[in-house]
Design a protein around this motif. Sequence first.
Motif, short mmCIF file in Angstrom:
data_model
loop_
_atom_site.label_atom_id
_atom_site.label_comp_id
_atom_site.label_asym_id
_atom_site.label_seq_id
_atom_site.Cartn_x
_atom_site.Cartn_y
_atom_site.Cartn_z
N SER A 107 0.83 -1.21 0.00
CA SER A 107 0.00 0.00 0.00
C SER A 107 0.86 1.26 0.00
O SER A 107 0.60 2.22 -0.73
N ARG A 130 -5.59 5.93 5.94
CA ARG A 130 -5.03 4.81 5.18
C ARG A 130 -3.64 4.52 5.72
O ARG A 130 -2.64 5.04 5.22
N LEU A 185 -12.57 -7.71 7.61
CA LEU A 185 -12.37 -6.39 7.01
C LEU A 185 -13.73 -5.75 6.79
O LEU A 185 -14.66 -6.39 6.30
N ASP A 211 -11.24 -1.67 5.72
CA ASP A 211 -10.39 -2.10 4.61
C ASP A 211 -9.77 -0.87 3.94
O ASP A 211 -10.15 -0.48 2.84
N ARG A 212 -8.79 -0.29 4.62
CA ARG A 212 -8.12 0.89 4.14
C ARG A 212 -6.61 0.72 4.32
O ARG A 212 -6.16 0.04 5.22
N MET A 232 -4.39 -2.68 5.59
CA MET A 232 -5.09 -3.62 6.45
C MET A 232 -5.32 -4.96 5.78
O MET A 232 -5.25 -6.02 6.40
N ASN A 233 -5.60 -4.94 4.45
CA ASN A 233 -5.87 -6.22 3.77
C ASN A 233 -4.59 -7.01 3.47
O ASN A 233 -4.66 -8.12 2.93
N GLU A 234 -3.43 -6.45 3.80
CA GLU A 234 -2.19 -7.19 3.69
C GLU A 234 -1.89 -7.96 4.98
O GLU A 234 -0.98 -8.78 5.02
N ILE A 262 -4.90 -8.67 7.42
CA ILE A 262 -6.13 -9.41 7.73
C ILE A 262 -6.66 -10.09 6.47
O ILE A 262 -6.85 -9.45 5.44
N THR A 263 -6.91 -11.38 6.58
CA THR A 263 -7.61 -12.13 5.53
C THR A 263 -9.04 -12.31 6.00
O THR A 263 -9.30 -13.00 7.00
N ASP A 264 -9.97 -11.66 5.32
CA ASP A 264 -11.36 -11.59 5.77
C ASP A 264 -11.95 -12.98 6.00
O ASP A 264 -11.92 -13.85 5.13
N GLU A 294 -15.78 -2.97 4.82
CA GLU A 294 -15.64 -2.20 3.58
C GLU A 294 -15.99 -0.73 3.77
O GLU A 294 -15.26 0.16 3.34
#
Length: 359
Positions: free
Chosen positions: A147, A270, A307, A291-292, A295-297, A299-301, A309
């Motif tokens: 990110s 972010r 996460l 999900d900013r 974070m998605n690197e 947490i795996t939803d 949205e």
Amino acid sequence: MNVIHLQLSGGIGGISVLCKDINRLSNNKNYFYFIFEGGCVADEIQQDGGIIESPCEKHTAYLSGAIRFANYCKKHNIDVIICHSGAPICRFYLIIAKLLNKNAKTILYLHANAEGYDIRDIKTVIDKKILQKAHKISDVSVAISQSVKDSFVKLCNFSPDKIKVVYNGTDISRFYRVEKESDTFEIIYTGRVFHSKGTDLLIKAVSKLDDDMDFHLSIVGSDTKEYTSNMKKLAEKMNVTDKITFYGFQRDIPKFLSQADLFVHPARCREGFGITLIEAMSAHLPCVAFDRGAMNEIITDGYNGFLVEKLSSNDLAQAIKKCYELYKDGSYEQMRSNAYESVQRFSIENAVKNLEELY
């Protein structure tokens, strides 16, 4: 190899703690140059064998201070110069140090997303020019997440080939889990308490949880401009004062995490990484976050957390409720195990190893 780490000060902070861990784990000879002041972390680095220099420069001493730093590097035969701080003065020091130490390898650390560099006021324009020059003269720039890398390519025209992603890490062995004496679902947030961290969204979210949910929220961290007192008033307004405890600044974060069931990171901004998330996962805690940023690197939803949205307290409440339901039906233990398994790649040992491979 002689390596110097450039930073503003040696007080408590994520970057100074990273420097402390580098010193502890590295086989190189590490120097730490704190421009304005030392501090408690600098003292700990020195006690652990790190070489500390803190010239206590004036904030206006850009050129003279930069030349002193460059000469210090030359005097100590520095092989690698790492600029850790995002402050323009540190990046200016890096530029001058490279000009006067042409054989030294230079590394520009990017510890945050590039948000803000699209503002067109004169200060930002000047800061951006310094940043771009520092990137140009550096042998490599280190982004703490994909990110962060993407943001500097997009907003600052950085060369993507010259940026390497090295995730931050934590000392996983510091964290642990204890058996609870109560069935209360313990939610926790650790970190600074102010608007961009979304503490108000978290308080509003827990106020929307079902009345029959047995939960408690701990908010652990220092505030800015008495923001905590405002959050206490908000909790009172939302009728959840009895459900929330504000602990203020604490050093023993592992102790607080060990007694929790869920970590919530409600940041609006972010963020370039989430060191508090990987600390929580080290204590076997699933995490919930918007999900900013990066974070998605982490947490795996649905695997090690959730996460969210939309930047909404309602949606945040729904994610917390999902975790509570898993907790009550007994399937939450798998998500706890997944969180601990996921965090292994973010160990501080991996972070230092991946950084030093760039030397």
